[in-house]
Design an enzyme around this catalytic site. Structure first.
Site, PDB file in Angstrom:
ATOM      1  N   SER A 191      35.065  42.005   3.605  1.00 45.06           N
ATOM      2  CA  SER A 191      33.773  41.470   4.028  1.00 45.06           C
ATOM      3  C   SER A 191      33.658  39.983   3.657  1.00 45.06           C
ATOM      4  CB  SER A 191      32.649  42.326   3.449  1.00 45.06           C
ATOM      5  OG  SER A 191      31.424  42.082   4.087  1.00 45.06           O
ATOM      6  N   ASP A 201      31.816  49.969  12.172  1.00 43.60           N
ATOM      7  CA  ASP A 201      31.656  48.880  11.217  1.00 43.60           C
ATOM      8  C   ASP A 201      30.663  47.838  11.705  1.00 43.60           C
ATOM      9  OD1 ASP A 201      32.238  46.964   9.175  1.00 43.60           O
ATOM     10  OD2 ASP A 201      34.330  47.615   9.143  1.00 43.60           O
ATOM     11  N   HIS A 205      31.640  50.254   7.443  1.00 46.08           N
ATOM     12  CA  HIS A 205      32.052  49.028   6.753  1.00 46.08           C
ATOM     13  C   HIS A 205      32.791  49.302   5.444  1.00 46.08           C
ATOM     14  CE1 HIS A 205      31.841  44.698   6.280  1.00 46.08           C
ATOM     15  NE2 HIS A 205      31.187  44.778   5.133  1.00 46.08           N
TER      16      HIS A 205
END
Length: 296
Positions: free
Chosen positions: A105, A243, A270
């Site tokens: 991320s 995601d 995610h």
């Protein structure tokens, strides 16, 4: 499993690190956690990469401002350039002359920015649920929000317009979003508590904003896609089918990096390292082994 943890000094404070030693004489994997303002706690599922006769060392650290690291407290230092410099200092202090790096991320924002400084000794890069363009991310979230119940959408829009993103109803709406696009399985109470305790929302708000889908911080204009073609190390892009770092955007980023590979986890959002941990480790381990051979 041989583990070591402690602190190393960098310019702005003390960085907490954790090193899990493997038996193989291969380059270690350095893990960059998500956030900003998060910690490496949930990613420690990657410890198992160090198991067995072919296990490699895995190294984690909590970025300054959050987790178990100490400093900085000056908000002016909560910016991408300083975190890039911090990463370089952490590598130097821990003697990671040759290393593979995995970012998750926000960790991919940091990883890409670091790679574009052309550091020596990076053998490969893994972009897990990447955020490489804040404007593109914001557009993706607009599309994902439209998949939520109308009542949830209205609550989010109203709270953001009124500046009441600290309200309980906004937090509940965020939980609906998270259940769909962040993590689709139940997280243990222990992990929820530890993640909350180690996180620093002030860093998150300063750099990103009040939520995953409301980008107001100093990363709002970040977009490194015009330079992704300059990344020369073997690269792997990962994301979940559901995601918030959407498969469409992840595929697009992968298409720009020369020779990169792409893997989508079909049952994940995610957090594929949580949602499909065995497959996640298997894919990462296989890529690292191939990358070792490719750069010899």
């Amino acid at each position: 499993m041989n583990k070591e943890e402690g602190f190393v000094d960098v310019t702005w404070g003390k960085v907490w690190y954790r090193r899990v030693k493997g038996a193989a004489e291969t380059a270690p994997l350095l893990v960059l956690h998500g956030g900003p303002g998060g910690s490496c706690y949930p990613l420690q599922r990657l410890d198992k990469l160090a198991n067995g006769p072919d296990g490699r060392m895995v190294v984690y650290y909590d970025q300054l401002g959050a987790g178990r690291s100490k400093g900085p407290t000056d908000q002016a230092l909560w910016n991408l350039d300083r975190y890039v410099e911090e990463l370089g200092q952490v590598r130097e202090r821990l003697g990671l002359d040759e290393v593979h790096i995995l970012g998750h991320s926000w960790g991919t924002t940091l990883l890409a920015s670091y790679l574009l400084t052309k550091p020596a000794g990076v053998k490969s890069a893994i972009f897990s649920s990447p955020c490489l363009s804040a404007p593109r991310w914001a557009k993706d979230q607009e599309r994902l929000l439209k998949q939520l119940p109308e009542e949830t959408q209205e609550t989010i829009a109203r709270c953001e317009a009124d500046g009441t993103t600290n309200s309980e109803e906004y937090k509940q709406a965020m939980q609906v979003f998270a259940k769909n696009f962040v993590c689709r399985i139940e997280i243990s109470a222990e992990e929820r508590e530890a993640t909350s305790k180690l996180g620093n929302l002030e860093v998150y708000n300063t750099m990103w904003g009040p939520s995953e889908f409301c980008v107001t911080g100093n990363l709002k204009e970040f977009d490194c896609t015009p330079k992704l073609h300059e990344i020369e190390v073997p690269s792997l892009f990962l994301c979940g089918r559901y995601d918030e770092a959407t498969p469409e955007s992840t595929s697009y980023f992968s298409s720009i990096v020369p020779g990169s590979k792409l893997h989508i986890f079909e049952k994940s959002a995610h957090s594929p390292y949580r949602e499909q941990p065995e497959e996640y480790r298997e894919v990462v381990a296989g890529f690292l082994d191939e990358a070792e051979l490719a750069v010899k």
